[in-house]
Structures are given as structure tokens and as C-alpha cells.
Motif scaffolding. Structure first.
Motif, PDB file in Angstrom:
ATOM      1  N   MET A 129      49.901  42.166  35.883  1.00 33.19           N
ATOM      2  CA  MET A 129      49.393  41.396  35.052  1.00 33.19           C
ATOM      3  C   MET A 129      47.465  41.114  35.082  1.00 33.19           C
ATOM      4  O   MET A 129      47.101  40.461  34.098  1.00 33.19           O
ATOM      5  CB  MET A 129      49.740  39.867  34.570  1.00 33.19           C
ATOM      6  CG  MET A 129      51.129  40.210  33.879  1.00 33.19           C
ATOM      7  SD  MET A 129      51.061  40.800  32.147  1.00 33.19           S
ATOM      8  CE  MET A 129      50.483  39.423  31.308  1.00 33.19           C
ATOM      9  N   TYR A 130      47.174  41.441  36.119  1.00 31.85           N
ATOM     10  CA  TYR A 130      45.919  41.115  36.842  1.00 31.85           C
ATOM     11  C   TYR A 130      44.845  41.708  35.786  1.00 31.85           C
ATOM     12  O   TYR A 130      44.009  40.862  35.208  1.00 31.85           O
ATOM     13  CB  TYR A 130      45.524  41.768  38.349  1.00 31.85           C
ATOM     14  CG  TYR A 130      44.399  41.793  38.692  1.00 31.85           C
ATOM     15  CD1 TYR A 130      43.455  40.683  39.137  1.00 31.85           C
ATOM     16  CD2 TYR A 130      43.701  43.075  38.786  1.00 31.85           C
ATOM     17  CE1 TYR A 130      42.267  40.830  39.533  1.00 31.85           C
ATOM     18  CE2 TYR A 130      42.430  43.124  39.433  1.00 31.85           C
ATOM     19  CZ  TYR A 130      41.806  42.072  39.710  1.00 31.85           C
ATOM     20  OH  TYR A 130      40.334  42.186  40.214  1.00 31.85           O
ATOM     21  N   ILE A 131      44.715  42.756  35.389  1.00 27.56           N
ATOM     22  CA  ILE A 131      43.761  43.460  34.429  1.00 27.56           C
ATOM     23  C   ILE A 131      43.855  42.793  33.222  1.00 27.56           C
ATOM     24  O   ILE A 131      42.823  42.318  32.707  1.00 27.56           O
ATOM     25  CB  ILE A 131      43.771  44.768  34.411  1.00 27.56           C
ATOM     26  CG1 ILE A 131      43.659  45.524  35.936  1.00 27.56           C
ATOM     27  CG2 ILE A 131      42.902  45.508  33.533  1.00 27.56           C
ATOM     28  CD1 ILE A 131      41.891  45.510  36.150  1.00 27.56           C
ATOM     29  N   PRO A 132      45.136  42.873  32.535  1.00 28.82           N
ATOM     30  CA  PRO A 132      45.219  42.039  31.196  1.00 28.82           C
ATOM     31  C   PRO A 132      44.549  40.684  30.991  1.00 28.82           C
ATOM     32  O   PRO A 132      44.040  40.275  30.274  1.00 28.82           O
ATOM     33  CB  PRO A 132      46.718  42.077  30.831  1.00 28.82           C
ATOM     34  CG  PRO A 132      47.116  43.103  31.666  1.00 28.82           C
ATOM     35  CD  PRO A 132      46.364  43.520  32.966  1.00 28.82           C
ATOM     36  N   ILE A 133      44.950  39.876  32.304  1.00 27.78           N
ATOM     37  CA  ILE A 133      44.431  38.547  32.634  1.00 27.78           C
ATOM     38  C   ILE A 133      42.927  38.676  32.616  1.00 27.78           C
ATOM     39  O   ILE A 133      42.138  37.631  32.001  1.00 27.78           O
ATOM     40  CB  ILE A 133      44.995  37.836  33.439  1.00 27.78           C
ATOM     41  CG1 ILE A 133      46.713  37.409  33.077  1.00 27.78           C
ATOM     42  CG2 ILE A 133      44.279  36.436  34.074  1.00 27.78           C
ATOM     43  CD1 ILE A 133      47.341  36.916  34.203  1.00 27.78           C
ATOM     44  N   VAL A 134      42.469  39.414  33.386  1.00 29.66           N
ATOM     45  CA  VAL A 134      41.078  39.653  33.416  1.00 29.66           C
ATOM     46  C   VAL A 134      40.417  39.941  31.911  1.00 29.66           C
ATOM     47  O   VAL A 134      39.084  39.184  31.770  1.00 29.66           O
ATOM     48  CB  VAL A 134      40.555  40.681  34.505  1.00 29.66           C
ATOM     49  CG1 VAL A 134      39.095  40.947  34.284  1.00 29.66           C
ATOM     50  CG2 VAL A 134      40.799  40.053  35.846  1.00 29.66           C
ATOM     51  N   VAL A 135      40.899  40.807  31.143  1.00 30.52           N
ATOM     52  CA  VAL A 135      40.649  41.019  29.951  1.00 30.52           C
ATOM     53  C   VAL A 135      40.689  39.813  29.092  1.00 30.52           C
ATOM     54  O   VAL A 135      39.499  39.735  28.394  1.00 30.52           O
ATOM     55  CB  VAL A 135      41.412  42.085  29.290  1.00 30.52           C
ATOM     56  CG1 VAL A 135      40.890  42.363  27.687  1.00 30.52           C
ATOM     57  CG2 VAL A 135      41.251  43.652  30.006  1.00 30.52           C
ATOM     58  N   ALA A 136      41.440  39.087  29.065  1.00 30.70           N
ATOM     59  CA  ALA A 136      41.607  37.727  28.381  1.00 30.70           C
ATOM     60  C   ALA A 136      40.469  36.709  28.860  1.00 30.70           C
ATOM     61  O   ALA A 136      39.746  36.132  28.288  1.00 30.70           O
ATOM     62  CB  ALA A 136      42.880  37.042  28.473  1.00 30.70           C
ATOM     63  N   MET A 137      40.120  37.106  30.081  1.00 31.39           N
ATOM     64  CA  MET A 137      39.022  36.116  30.875  1.00 31.39           C
ATOM     65  C   MET A 137      37.732  36.503  30.061  1.00 31.39           C
ATOM     66  O   MET A 137      37.107  35.860  29.683  1.00 31.39           O
ATOM     67  CB  MET A 137      38.892  36.269  32.143  1.00 31.39           C
ATOM     68  CG  MET A 137      38.053  35.311  32.956  1.00 31.39           C
ATOM     69  SD  MET A 137      37.899  35.849  34.608  1.00 31.39           S
ATOM     70  CE  MET A 137      36.714  37.327  34.240  1.00 31.39           C
ATOM     71  N   ALA A 138      37.626  37.988  30.056  1.00 30.77           N
ATOM     72  CA  ALA A 138      36.245  38.359  29.444  1.00 30.77           C
ATOM     73  C   ALA A 138      36.132  38.071  28.220  1.00 30.77           C
ATOM     74  O   ALA A 138      35.006  37.644  27.518  1.00 30.77           O
ATOM     75  CB  ALA A 138      36.367  39.955  29.599  1.00 30.77           C
ATOM     76  N   ALA A 139      37.340  37.891  27.519  1.00 30.44           N
ATOM     77  CA  ALA A 139      37.204  37.525  25.924  1.00 30.44           C
ATOM     78  C   ALA A 139      36.840  36.330  25.612  1.00 30.44           C
ATOM     79  O   ALA A 139      36.737  35.769  24.423  1.00 30.44           O
ATOM     80  CB  ALA A 139      38.645  37.983  25.108  1.00 30.44           C
ATOM     81  N   ILE A 151      44.260  32.933  24.051  1.00 30.16           N
ATOM     82  CA  ILE A 151      43.590  33.425  24.959  1.00 30.16           C
ATOM     83  C   ILE A 151      42.826  32.870  26.171  1.00 30.16           C
ATOM     84  O   ILE A 151      42.750  33.226  27.298  1.00 30.16           O
ATOM     85  CB  ILE A 151      42.358  34.457  24.178  1.00 30.16           C
ATOM     86  CG1 ILE A 151      42.733  35.457  23.101  1.00 30.16           C
ATOM     87  CG2 ILE A 151      41.355  35.093  24.959  1.00 30.16           C
ATOM     88  CD1 ILE A 151      43.178  36.862  23.707  1.00 30.16           C
ATOM     89  N   ALA A 171      34.488  38.631  22.857  1.00 34.47           N
ATOM     90  CA  ALA A 171      33.855  37.464  23.126  1.00 34.47           C
ATOM     91  C   ALA A 171      32.513  36.997  22.263  1.00 34.47           C
ATOM     92  O   ALA A 171      32.441  35.938  21.792  1.00 34.47           O
ATOM     93  CB  ALA A 171      33.710  37.229  24.614  1.00 34.47           C
ATOM     94  N   MET A 213      45.717  32.211  28.809  1.00 34.13           N
ATOM     95  CA  MET A 213      45.921  33.424  29.452  1.00 34.13           C
ATOM     96  C   MET A 213      44.925  33.645  30.158  1.00 34.13           C
ATOM     97  O   MET A 213      44.931  34.166  31.404  1.00 34.13           O
ATOM     98  CB  MET A 213      46.399  34.674  28.403  1.00 34.13           C
ATOM     99  CG  MET A 213      46.636  36.027  29.205  1.00 34.13           C
ATOM    100  SD  MET A 213      46.969  37.155  27.879  1.00 34.13           S
ATOM    101  CE  MET A 213      46.989  38.675  28.961  1.00 34.13           C
ATOM    102  N   GLY A 214      43.585  33.604  29.908  1.00 37.54           N
ATOM    103  CA  GLY A 214      42.479  34.153  30.755  1.00 37.54           C
ATOM    104  C   GLY A 214      41.771  32.746  31.253  1.00 37.54           C
ATOM    105  O   GLY A 214      40.542  33.040  32.040  1.00 37.54           O
ATOM    106  N   ALA A 271      47.046  35.391  39.290  1.00 41.75           N
ATOM    107  CA  ALA A 271      46.999  36.902  39.247  1.00 41.75           C
ATOM    108  C   ALA A 271      46.420  37.518  40.321  1.00 41.75           C
ATOM    109  O   ALA A 271      46.756  38.510  41.172  1.00 41.75           O
ATOM    110  CB  ALA A 271      46.499  37.699  37.933  1.00 41.75           C
ATOM    111  N   GLY A 276      36.989  43.202  25.570  1.00 42.38           N
ATOM    112  CA  GLY A 276      37.209  41.844  25.876  1.00 42.38           C
ATOM    113  C   GLY A 276      35.634  41.061  25.533  1.00 42.38           C
ATOM    114  O   GLY A 276      35.722  40.036  24.975  1.00 42.38           O
ATOM    115  N   MET A 316      44.516  46.555  25.323  1.00 41.53           N
ATOM    116  CA  MET A 316      44.895  47.496  26.496  1.00 41.53           C
ATOM    117  C   MET A 316      45.298  48.990  25.864  1.00 41.53           C
ATOM    118  O   MET A 316      44.624  50.092  26.514  1.00 41.53           O
ATOM    119  CB  MET A 316      45.886  46.841  27.442  1.00 41.53           C
ATOM    120  CG  MET A 316      45.642  45.840  28.183  1.00 41.53           C
ATOM    121  SD  MET A 316      44.328  45.628  29.347  1.00 41.53           S
ATOM    122  CE  MET A 316      44.846  46.609  30.593  1.00 41.53           C
ATOM    123  N   VAL A 346      46.138  40.851  23.673  1.00 33.46           N
ATOM    124  CA  VAL A 346      45.490  41.812  24.930  1.00 33.46           C
ATOM    125  C   VAL A 346      46.327  43.055  25.221  1.00 33.46           C
ATOM    126  O   VAL A 346      45.835  44.088  25.467  1.00 33.46           O
ATOM    127  CB  VAL A 346      45.894  40.943  26.196  1.00 33.46           C
ATOM    128  CG1 VAL A 346      45.318  41.546  27.462  1.00 33.46           C
ATOM    129  CG2 VAL A 346      44.677  39.681  26.002  1.00 33.46           C
TER     130      VAL A 346
END
Lengths: 130, 254
Positions: free
Chosen positions: A70-80, B75, B53, B78-79, B87, B49, B24, B20
């Protein structure tokens, strides 16, 4: 059970963050000092021990691997949820920092790879291996 | 329609997984179809992403990107720092202590050198653009290391969201450059054996960049580069808010 793996991961996470907070207090830095890094070291050492003593069944392992995946998807959410509008207003700083660091580090690869003698290149790939 | 939006808002985190997931999927399709897999799907997803943002920020005028749009508040969870750090910690799993020993001196030197050089370049650039406080210099320096080290350092030190976003942008650019550029620079820097791959992983640090870039160069090099690269972010997260911040604090005088 999968939850054992998740619990072990979460325990390492919390222990690392607590350690980081304590270190922050000791150093007089008003912040968490390297908590995530400590948590990673704790996870590496503890899961290595568990595996060597045969106490980490595959199901428990999956509890950790799920979060790893889930690391990359979570990083994507972080980027968003970053303040990109403000970052773009900041000018070319990100470009220069990113490109500069990349070029500087690439240039160091041949230097570091020579430590302890240079290795021979891998044999060329066979056609069927490509 | 109103009922659906209400349900989606109430189940924010669950909706975030769907959003997400779709991002992906689209990213991997774009990566396969338009770049033949050369630009890794994860890099495309992160770019999307950041674009989301940007759109969210334009729409709401807030500082939390897409998460400021009420429908996409999940989001933010999650992020957010909690799940993100969990993670990151999990990615350390499976690193074999014996293989660490095998990486030897070259791996250790490359890690230390890679982190310090990236932080130094990033901090110098930050200072050149007027971010002369130690917190911002450490955060942007962390971004020049990887797009994880930057925000982790920035969050720990209490940097502004603007500086954190700059550090993510710098790290992302580095990851994309490494992914695209590795096959082209490989012959110039002797990147053709396991040891130089380990040095490469340790110096560049961006796991997705190194894994993608080495896969496009010679897939047999991937595990060696990825092995040292997985240490980089952890070490960077450890050293950024501590040793490097304190060094910058000493240099800038607070």
C-alpha cells in the motif's frame, strides 16, 4: 493470523516514534528525531529474529506485506494533499534542487563502485533472457 | 445525487481507496501504452496525485490540495502522516541482515554519501532562493534526497506546507529523472555489475526510481540496487530531522 503481522508492524511503528520523541526531548529539538527510521530498524531486527526462530508464519507476514504494497498508493494520496499551488508559486527551486542532486549523485557512482576493487561486468544477456 | 455525495463523504477513507485505485489503474495504463513501461506507473500516479492536489488547491484556495474538497477529505486520512509512516516502516520488512553485510563498504559509503550530497545540494539551492532557516533547508534538502524524506523531515520539524510541497516536487523530479535516465547514463558510469548497482541504489536512494531505472537497464541489477535504495529513505528519515538538521542549525545559527 494476519493481525499478528499488522500488530507487530504497528508496535514497531509506535515504539520507533516514541523513541524518536524521547530523543527529541533529550536533544532539546522540539520535534520527533528519526522516529520512522528507528521503527524501520526495529522492524528489520525483530522480524529477522522471528523468522530465524520460525515464529513468523506466512499469514502474519502478509499483514506486513499488505502495508508494504500500500506504500505507493498511500504516497499518491499524500501527493494529492500537498500544497502544490504554493509550491509552483515558489519558482524553479524544486527543479534545480531535484536535478542538481540527481546529477551530483550520478557522478559519484563510478567513484564509490571502485571501493574494494572494481567488479567485472555481467555477461551479456542471452536473447531468450531479455 | 445528494444522497450519494453524502454517503461518499461519510465513508471518506473507503472512497479514498477507490479514488487512489482508479488513479493507479489509469497511471499504469498510461505508463504501458504511452511510454511502454519506461516511465514507471508509480511515477505517473504520483504526478497525477500532484496535479489533483493542484486542481484541489485552485478550486478551494486551501493548503491541503484535493483533501480540502469535502468529498475527497478521506484522501487526507489515507495520505496523512499516520498511515504514511506505517506504510514506510513496512517497506523495511524483508531486508535480510546477511545481504546487508554482503553489500559491504561500497553500500555503506554510497548511502552516507548519497544522503549527505543530496541534502547539501537541496539545502544550498533552498538558501539561494531565500529559504535560509534550518527547517526549510533541511526539508528541501530532504526532498532532494527522496520525496519521502522531504515530507517526513518537514513534518517532524514543523515546516510549512509550501516548503513540504516543494520538497515533494524536488524528490519526485529526481525519481522521474532516475527512472528515465538510468538506461542512458548506465554505460557512462559503469553500471553493469551488482556492486555498481548497489552503489547506484545507495547514492540515488529513490526506490521506485532505482527499481524502474535498473529494470529498464538490466533487470538482473534490480535487486542489488533496490536493496541499498530501501535503506536510503529510512536512513534519510533518521538523519534528516536529527544530525543534518542540527548541522544546518549550527551553520545558519538558528
Amino acid at each position: 493470523m494476519i493481525i499478528y503481522g499488522v500488530a507487530a508492524l504497528a508496535a514497531c511503528h509506535l515504539a520507533g516514534v516514541i523513541l524518536g520523541d524521547l530523543l527529541g526531548v533529550i536533544l532539546g529539538v522540539q520535534s520527533n528525531v528519526g522516529g520512522v527510521g528507528f521503527a524501520m530498524l526495529l522492524l528489520i531486527v525483530s522480524t529477522d529474529w522471528l523468522r530465524r526462530t520460525g515464529r513468523l508464519p506466512q499469514l502474519s507476514e502478509q499483514g506486513i506485506l499488505f502495508w508494504s504494497a500500500m506504500y505507493i498508493p498511500i504516497v499518491v494520496a499524500m501527493a494529492a494533499q500537498q500544497n502544490v499551488v504554493a509550491a509552483l508559486a515558489g519558482g524553479p527551486i524544486a527543479i534545480i534542487a531535484g536535478v542538481g542532486a540527481t546529477i551530483a549523485c550520478v557522478a559519484l557512482v563510478p567513484v564509490v563502485a571502485r571501493i574494494g576493487g572494481q567488479d567485472a561486468p555481467l555477461p551479456p544477456l542471452m536473447a531468450q533472457e531479455v | 445525487m445528494e444522497m450519494i455525495t453524502e454517503i461518499l463523504s461519510k465513508n471518506g477513507l473507503v472512497f479514498a481507496f477507490v479514488v487512489v485505485g482508479v488513479v493507479m489503474w489509469v497511471s499504469y495504463q498510461l505508463s504501458d501504452r504511452l511510454s511502454a513501461g519506461r516511465l514507471h506507473g508509480s511515477a505517473v500516479a504520483i504526478i497525477i496525485g500532484l496535479v489533483l492536489a493542484w486542481l484541489g488547491g485552485l478550486a478551494t484556495g486551501g493548503s491541503k490540495g484535493l483533501a480540502d474538497v469535502p468529498l475527497f477529505a478521506g484522501i487526507g486520512l489515507m495520505g496523512g502522516a499516520m498511515l504514511r509512516d506505517l506504510a514506510i516502516v513496512s517497506t523495511a520488512y524483508g531486508v535480510d541482515i546477511r545481504e546487508i553485510r554482503k553489500a559491504g563498504a561500497a553500500g555503506v559509503v554510497s548511502l552516507a554519501l548519497g544522503i549527505f550530497v543530496s541534502f547539501a545540494v537541496g539545502a544550498l539551492v533552498a538558501a539561494a532562493f531565500g529559504y535560509t532557516d534550518a527547517v526549510s533547508m533541511a526539508t528541501i534538502g530532504g526532498g532532494a534526497a527522496t520525496y519521502i524524506v522531504g515530507p517526513v523531515t518537514g513534518t517532524a520539524l514543523g515546516a510549512s506546507s509550501e516548503v513540504i510541497a516543494l520538497s515533494v516536487a524536488a524528490g519526485l523530479l529526481k525519481a522521474v529523472l532516475v527512472m528515465i535516465g538510468t538506461p542512458f547514463v548506465a554505460p557512462l558510469i559503469g553500471l553493469n555489475n551488482p556492486k555498481s548497482a548497489m552503489a547506484y541504489g545507495g547514492l540515488m536512494g529513490t526506490t521506485s526510481g532505482v527499481a524502474g531505472g535498473l529494470a529498464a537497464t538490466d533487470k538482473r541489477l534490480v535487486p542489488y540496487g533496490a536493496m541499498t535504495a530501501t535503506f536510503y529513505t529510512g536512513l534519510g528519515c533518521l538523519m534528516g530531522p536529527s544530525v543534518i538538521y542540527l548541522m544546518l542549525l549550527a551553520v545558519t545559527g538558528g
